[in-house]
Scaffold this motif. Structure first.
Motif, mmCIF file in Angstrom:
data_model
loop_
_atom_site.group_PDB
_atom_site.id
_atom_site.type_symbol
_atom_site.label_atom_id
_atom_site.label_comp_id
_atom_site.label_asym_id
_atom_site.label_seq_id
_atom_site.Cartn_x
_atom_site.Cartn_y
_atom_site.Cartn_z
ATOM 1 N N HIS A 18 -8.635 -28.980 -28.755
ATOM 2 C CA HIS A 18 -7.583 -29.270 -27.924
ATOM 3 C C HIS A 18 -8.022 -30.673 -26.915
ATOM 4 O O HIS A 18 -7.037 -30.756 -26.079
ATOM 5 C CB HIS A 18 -7.360 -27.791 -26.942
ATOM 6 C CG HIS A 18 -6.744 -26.660 -27.814
ATOM 7 N ND1 HIS A 18 -5.561 -26.495 -27.857
ATOM 8 C CD2 HIS A 18 -7.325 -25.516 -28.368
ATOM 9 C CE1 HIS A 18 -5.203 -25.674 -28.797
ATOM 10 N NE2 HIS A 18 -6.360 -25.059 -28.899
ATOM 11 N N THR A 19 -9.156 -30.535 -26.977
ATOM 12 C CA THR A 19 -9.989 -31.529 -25.838
ATOM 13 C C THR A 19 -10.900 -32.610 -26.801
ATOM 14 O O THR A 19 -11.670 -31.981 -27.531
ATOM 15 C CB THR A 19 -10.534 -31.001 -24.834
ATOM 16 O OG1 THR A 19 -9.555 -30.273 -23.870
ATOM 17 C CG2 THR A 19 -11.026 -32.090 -23.953
ATOM 18 N N ASN A 20 -10.913 -33.855 -26.744
ATOM 19 C CA ASN A 20 -11.400 -34.630 -27.409
ATOM 20 C C ASN A 20 -12.194 -35.623 -26.282
ATOM 21 O O ASN A 20 -11.179 -36.219 -25.498
ATOM 22 C CB ASN A 20 -10.805 -35.460 -28.389
ATOM 23 C CG ASN A 20 -10.167 -34.479 -29.592
ATOM 24 O OD1 ASN A 20 -10.872 -33.870 -30.339
ATOM 25 N ND2 ASN A 20 -8.973 -34.642 -29.616
ATOM 26 N N ILE A 21 -13.548 -35.933 -26.230
ATOM 27 C CA ILE A 21 -13.733 -36.918 -25.273
ATOM 28 C C ILE A 21 -14.597 -37.914 -26.080
ATOM 29 O O ILE A 21 -15.622 -37.403 -26.739
ATOM 30 C CB ILE A 21 -14.716 -36.129 -24.085
ATOM 31 C CG1 ILE A 21 -13.831 -35.117 -23.383
ATOM 32 C CG2 ILE A 21 -15.391 -37.211 -23.160
ATOM 33 C CD1 ILE A 21 -14.736 -34.317 -22.802
ATOM 34 N N LEU A 22 -13.998 -39.199 -26.004
ATOM 35 C CA LEU A 22 -14.903 -40.244 -26.559
ATOM 36 C C LEU A 22 -15.387 -41.075 -25.517
ATOM 37 O O LEU A 22 -14.534 -41.487 -24.561
ATOM 38 C CB LEU A 22 -14.196 -40.887 -27.590
ATOM 39 C CG LEU A 22 -13.350 -40.060 -28.581
ATOM 40 C CD1 LEU A 22 -12.318 -41.078 -29.256
ATOM 41 C CD2 LEU A 22 -14.524 -39.627 -29.503
ATOM 42 N N ILE A 23 -16.767 -41.343 -25.531
ATOM 43 C CA ILE A 23 -17.507 -42.160 -24.395
ATOM 44 C C ILE A 23 -18.013 -43.487 -25.245
ATOM 45 O O ILE A 23 -19.059 -43.274 -26.197
ATOM 46 C CB ILE A 23 -18.450 -41.479 -23.793
ATOM 47 C CG1 ILE A 23 -17.826 -40.223 -23.089
ATOM 48 C CG2 ILE A 23 -19.375 -42.420 -22.780
ATOM 49 C CD1 ILE A 23 -18.876 -39.385 -22.185
#
Length: 159
Positions: A18-23
């Motif tokens: 549901h949530t993807n975080i790419l840094i």
């Protein structure tokens, strides 16, 4: 030194999180690696913007086509500010990265501007307030998503 972004994004889609975080804090100005490290579109340097599935928040240490500065300490100006603000209770992901952006601009005399792109559909807090009703996203697919991410990184190391 390169990451197969298309493969990584495909793995994120397959994981159905549901949530993807790419840094990304990876586009340094290292002349001997300039050709092999840059993801380019129309001969631009630095990291190019990428499209990602719904529910994704992508953060770049600098604006598209630009290089991130290394800084003088153990971490880049971007990483220093990220480490500082990510622990602040009660800040949404958007608030964290606005503060990171503001402080990186200040530290670099406006030479480096962190950039983000979002298709988040839910609130996200790295560090919710202890007595807060803020939703903490616990995704049943986290282990599967991490496995996909690890596989994508291993494959990109071979390319």
């Amino acid at each position: 030194y390169g990451v197969n972004f298309q493969g990584l994004i495909a793995k994120l889609k397959d994981a159905e999180t549901h949530t993807n975080i790419l840094i990304f804090d990876a586009c340094r100005n290292i002349p001997q690696f300039q050709q092999s490290r840059s993801v380019s579109i129309n001969s631009k340097v630095g990291l190019a913007e990428i499209s990602a599935p719904s529910g994704t928040y992508i953060v770049y240490s600098t604006s598209p086509g630009q290089y991130a500065l290394d800084g003088a300490g153990d971490h880049s100006p971007f990483t220093e500010e990220l480490l500082r603000w990510i622990k602040e209770p009660g800040l949404s992901i958007e608030q964290v990265f606005k503060r990171v952006r503001r402080d990186v601009l200040r530290k670099t005399d406006n030479e480096q501007q962190p950039w983000d792109s979002s298709s988040l559909t839910e609130e996200f807090y790295f560090t919710p307030l202890e007595d807060s009703e803020a939703p903490v996203i616990a995704d049943d697919n986290f282990d599967e998503a991490f496995k996909y991410f690890s596989t994508a990184m291993e494959l990109s190391d071979r390319e």
